[in-house]
Motif scaffolding. Structure first.
Motif, PDB file in Angstrom:
ATOM      1  N   ALA A 165      56.410  -2.842 -27.972  1.00 17.79           N
ATOM      2  CA  ALA A 165      55.004  -3.265 -28.003  1.00 17.79           C
ATOM      3  C   ALA A 165      54.560  -3.526 -26.566  1.00 17.79           C
ATOM      4  N   PRO A 166      53.788  -2.620 -25.965  1.00 24.33           N
ATOM      5  CA  PRO A 166      53.435  -2.771 -24.552  1.00 24.33           C
ATOM      6  C   PRO A 166      52.667  -4.056 -24.271  1.00 24.33           C
ATOM      7  N   LEU A 167      52.967  -4.642 -23.122  1.00 23.69           N
ATOM      8  CA  LEU A 167      52.264  -5.815 -22.625  1.00 23.69           C
ATOM      9  C   LEU A 167      51.282  -5.355 -21.555  1.00 23.69           C
ATOM     10  N   VAL A 168      50.009  -5.692 -21.723  1.00 24.00           N
ATOM     11  CA  VAL A 168      48.967  -5.212 -20.815  1.00 24.00           C
ATOM     12  C   VAL A 168      48.286  -6.393 -20.135  1.00 24.00           C
ATOM     13  N   GLY A 169      48.499  -6.535 -18.835  1.00 26.09           N
ATOM     14  CA  GLY A 169      47.857  -7.587 -18.069  1.00 26.09           C
ATOM     15  C   GLY A 169      46.434  -7.195 -17.712  1.00 26.09           C
ATOM     16  N   MET A 170      45.517  -8.156 -17.838  1.00 21.26           N
ATOM     17  CA  MET A 170      44.097  -7.911 -17.576  1.00 21.26           C
ATOM     18  C   MET A 170      43.671  -8.741 -16.372  1.00 21.26           C
ATOM     19  N   ALA A 171      43.092  -8.089 -15.358  1.00 17.59           N
ATOM     20  CA  ALA A 171      42.752  -8.809 -14.134  1.00 17.59           C
ATOM     21  C   ALA A 171      41.620  -8.127 -13.396  1.00 17.59           C
ATOM     22  N   PHE A 172      40.949  -8.895 -12.557  1.00 20.58           N
ATOM     23  CA  PHE A 172      40.039  -8.326 -11.573  1.00 20.58           C
ATOM     24  C   PHE A 172      40.860  -7.870 -10.375  1.00 20.58           C
ATOM     25  N   ASP A 173      40.329  -6.928  -9.615  1.00 21.33           N
ATOM     26  CA  ASP A 173      41.024  -6.469  -8.400  1.00 21.33           C
ATOM     27  C   ASP A 173      41.433  -7.637  -7.507  1.00 21.33           C
TER      28      ASP A 173
END
Length: 206
Positions: A165-173
């Motif tokens: 189950a992929p882990l996807v980090g969400m961020a601004f540049d």
């Protein structure tokens, strides 16, 4: 990506990165517009398209905002799962979200499931059921290294998810740094998404 001069010892370096990343994130302009771009990248991932059960987070403070995209995600034909914090145990529990009206403001001013819904058997979800996991963070690096708030909530949750189950980090540049000091309990992301970049991280094999 920040090239800010940082202390050399790991603890001081980590504290300096966390402080700078928070300042950067607060100063981020056009948060709604940029967040929509990042969330659109998330919903365009092949892993999202294939997933049946997806964990989203509900944004708090200056995090990449998901609340504008969540209503549409509820109509994608997938099970939408959101975490909520059990203050007494410092653990994250998982909740099957079916309508935005099921959320109210809870601990740390984070939108959480209504108290009367949390213990319903039909609403409880185990971490092993997740096919894809969206992860917030204070700072990330290109390896998939992640820095949270320092309380370890997500590290404990993510250590119990399936390896496929992929882990996807969400961020601004502005939350990206060349390298974040990590400890043995820290969990690497499989993917990190920002408004202009997509990094393939080391994942849990890291």
């Amino acid at each position: 990506m920040s090239d800010l001069p940082l202390p050399t010892d790991p603890q001081s370096r980590k504290a300096a990165i966390r402080e700078q990343a928070r300042k950067n994130r607060i100063a981020q302009k056009n948060k709604d517009e940029v967040s929509r771009l990042i969330c659109a990248k998330f919903t365009s991932l092949p892993a999202y398209i294939a997933a049946k059960t997806v964990m989203w987070y509900v944004d708090a403070g200056s995090e990449v905002r998901t609340r504008h995209t969540l209503p549409a995600a509820l109509g994608d034909g997938k099970k939408v799962i959101v975490p909520w914090c059990v203050v007494e145990t410092n653990q994250l529990e998982l909740f099957l979200l079916e309508d935005m009206s099921e959320l109210v403001e809870g601990a740390y001013k984070i939108m959480e499931p209504k108290a009367e819904l949390r213990d319903l058997p039909s609403k409880k979800v185990k971490s092993e059921e997740l096919d894809l996991v969206m992860v917030p963070g204070t700072a990330f690096d290109p390896r998939g290294g992640r820095m949270g708030q320092g309380k370890g909530y997500y590290d404990r949750l993510l250590s119990n998810t399936r390896n496929d189950a992929p882990l996807v980090g969400m961020a601004f540049d502005c939350q990206l740094f060349d390298e974040i000091p990590v400890a043995s309990h820290d969990v690497f992301m499989d993917i990190v998404l920002t408004e202009s970049r997509e990094f393939i991280g080391r994942g849990r094999k890291g």
